[in-house]
Design an enzyme around this catalytic site. Structure first.
Site, PDB file in Angstrom:
ATOM      1  N   CYS A   1      76.775  42.492  81.921  1.00 39.58           N
ATOM      2  CA  CYS A   1      76.960  43.344  80.790  1.00 39.58           C
ATOM      3  C   CYS A   1      78.329  44.060  80.596  1.00 39.58           C
ATOM      4  CB  CYS A   1      75.993  44.316  80.564  1.00 39.58           C
ATOM      5  SG  CYS A   1      75.820  45.393  79.115  1.00 39.58           S
TER       6      CYS A   1
ATOM      7  N   CYS B   1      77.738  47.953  80.831  1.00 38.39           N
ATOM      8  CA  CYS B   1      77.327  48.379  82.084  1.00 38.39           C
ATOM      9  C   CYS B   1      78.636  48.251  82.854  1.00 38.39           C
ATOM     10  CB  CYS B   1      76.494  47.281  82.699  1.00 38.39           C
ATOM     11  SG  CYS B   1      74.782  47.679  82.063  1.00 38.39           S
TER      12      CYS B   1
ATOM     13  N   ASP C   1      86.179  52.559  70.529  1.00 39.04           N
ATOM     14  CA  ASP C   1      86.092  51.413  70.288  1.00 39.04           C
ATOM     15  C   ASP C   1      87.437  50.606  70.690  1.00 39.04           C
ATOM     16  OD1 ASP C   1      84.013  49.341  68.662  1.00 39.04           O
ATOM     17  OD2 ASP C   1      85.925  48.510  69.059  1.00 39.04           O
TER      18      ASP C   1
ATOM     19  N   ASN D   1      74.224  47.902  64.962  1.00 36.47           N
ATOM     20  CA  ASN D   1      74.131  46.715  64.674  1.00 36.47           C
ATOM     21  C   ASN D   1      73.074  46.150  65.731  1.00 36.47           C
ATOM     22  OD1 ASN D   1      76.171  46.731  62.573  1.00 36.47           O
ATOM     23  ND2 ASN D   1      77.797  46.381  64.180  1.00 36.47           N
TER      24      ASN D   1
ATOM     25  N   GLY E   1      74.600  41.467  63.427  1.00 36.47           N
ATOM     26  CA  GLY E   1      76.067  41.739  63.697  1.00 36.47           C
ATOM     27  C   GLY E   1      76.094  42.220  65.185  1.00 36.47           C
TER      28      GLY E   1
ATOM     29  N   THR F   1      77.193  41.993  68.709  1.00 33.31           N
ATOM     30  CA  THR F   1      77.911  41.091  69.797  1.00 33.31           C
ATOM     31  C   THR F   1      77.818  41.678  71.124  1.00 33.31           C
ATOM     32  OG1 THR F   1      80.013  42.553  69.372  1.00 33.31           O
ATOM     33  CG2 THR F   1      79.520  40.625  67.706  1.00 33.31           C
TER      34      THR F   1
ATOM     35  N   HIS G   1      74.155  50.274  71.349  1.00 32.45           N
ATOM     36  CA  HIS G   1      75.460  51.170  71.327  1.00 32.45           C
ATOM     37  C   HIS G   1      75.466  51.516  69.744  1.00 32.45           C
ATOM     38  CE1 HIS G   1      76.663  47.240  70.658  1.00 32.45           C
ATOM     39  NE2 HIS G   1      77.396  47.409  69.510  1.00 32.45           N
TER      40      HIS G   1
ATOM     41  N   HIS H   1      77.586  53.006  66.726  1.00 31.12           N
ATOM     42  CA  HIS H   1      79.102  53.299  66.006  1.00 31.12           C
ATOM     43  C   HIS H   1      79.033  54.577  65.457  1.00 31.12           C
ATOM     44  CE1 HIS H   1      80.400  49.044  66.642  1.00 31.12           C
ATOM     45  NE2 HIS H   1      78.889  48.622  66.520  1.00 31.12           N
TER      46      HIS H   1
HETATM   47  P1  5GP Z   1      78.773  45.371  67.778  1.00 34.19           P
HETATM   48  O1  5GP Z   1      79.486  44.401  67.085  1.00 34.19           O
HETATM   49  O2  5GP Z   1      77.925  44.673  69.070  1.00 34.19           O
HETATM   50  O3  5GP Z   1      77.851  46.259  66.845  1.00 34.19           O
HETATM   51  O4  5GP Z   1      79.632  46.367  68.396  1.00 34.19           O
HETATM   52  C1  5GP Z   1      80.501  45.750  69.614  1.00 34.19           C
HETATM   53  C2  5GP Z   1      81.791  46.609  69.657  1.00 34.19           C
HETATM   54  O5  5GP Z   1      82.241  46.841  70.908  1.00 34.19           O
HETATM   55  C3  5GP Z   1      82.904  46.256  68.769  1.00 34.19           C
HETATM   56  O6  5GP Z   1      83.272  47.135  67.636  1.00 34.19           O
HETATM   57  C4  5GP Z   1      83.914  45.845  69.855  1.00 34.19           C
HETATM   58  O7  5GP Z   1      85.354  46.182  69.402  1.00 34.19           O
HETATM   59  C5  5GP Z   1      83.633  46.959  71.071  1.00 34.19           C
HETATM   60  N1  5GP Z   1      83.809  46.643  72.096  1.00 34.19           N
HETATM   61  C6  5GP Z   1      83.832  44.827  72.728  1.00 34.19           C
HETATM   62  N2  5GP Z   1      84.317  45.180  74.212  1.00 34.19           N
HETATM   63  C7  5GP Z   1      84.581  46.258  74.172  1.00 34.19           C
HETATM   64  C8  5GP Z   1      85.489  46.998  75.373  1.00 34.19           C
HETATM   65  O8  5GP Z   1      85.744  46.152  76.488  1.00 34.19           O
HETATM   66  N3  5GP Z   1      85.739  48.190  75.376  1.00 34.19           N
HETATM   67  C9  5GP Z   1      85.613  49.056  74.252  1.00 34.19           C
HETATM   68  N4  5GP Z   1      86.014  50.197  74.312  1.00 34.19           N
HETATM   69  N5  5GP Z   1      85.102  48.351  72.955  1.00 34.19           N
HETATM   70  C10 5GP Z   1      84.586  47.185  73.109  1.00 34.19           C
HETATM   71 ZN    ZN Z   2      74.418  47.047  79.732  1.00 32.96          ZN
END
Ligand code: 5GP
Ligand code: ZN
Length: 112
Positions: A5, A8, A31, A85, A91, A93, A98, A100
């Site tokens: 992860c 993590c 982010d 999300n 959405g 990913t 988390h 936002h």
């Molecule tokens: P999701 O699409 O799952 O709601 O949001 C995941 C968020 O994590 C995205 O906005 C993406 O830019 C951010 N993200 C992905 N990998 C990393 C990382 O390694 N570091 C940081 N700071 N943000 C990340």
């Molecule tokens: Zn995790």
């Protein structure tokens, strides 16, 4: 800790991040691909997949920190958006819960 992860690994310090807040239960990081001038992610330190698997107390605690983080990043006064999300069609990913916190400009709506 889930070995594969990415969040993590960030919490463990294996992957660098730009932290804006930390306590015993959670961290807040910028982010890596911000959608707005301010885009912060609130992550629980203990892995849980998403809002459907997290303890209600944890969700309440993290949402309770949003005001502090919005104030700290200068977006509290003008307003901002809080997004969680969830799942494929939602959405999500990264499968580590988390929240936002997005702001610093006028945001569009709806998001789809
Ligand atoms: P999701 O699409 O799952 O709601 O949001 C995941 C968020 O994590 C995205 O906005 C993406 O830019 C951010 N993200 C992905 N990998 C990393 C990382 O390694 N570091 C940081 N700071 N943000 C990340
Ligand atoms: Zn995790």
């Amino acid at each position: 800790m889930a070995e594969d992860c990415i969040f993590c690994r960030i919490i463990k310090g294996e992957i660098p991040s730009n932290k804006v807040y930390e306590d015993d239960k959670m961290v807040a990081i910028h982010d890596v691909a911000p959608a707005a001038p301010v885009h912060v992610l609130l992550l629980p330190k203990e892995h849980t997949d998403n809002v459907t698997t997290a303890a209600p107390e944890l969700l309440a605690y993290m949402l309770g920190k949003v005001k502090t983080i919005a104030e700290q990043t200068g977006i509290a006064e003008k307003g901002f958006r809080v997004v969680i999300n969830t799942g494929e069609e939602g959405g999500q990913t990264v499968n580590h819960l988390h929240i936002h916190v997005i702001g610093g400009k006028a945001l569009g709506w709806p998001p789809c």
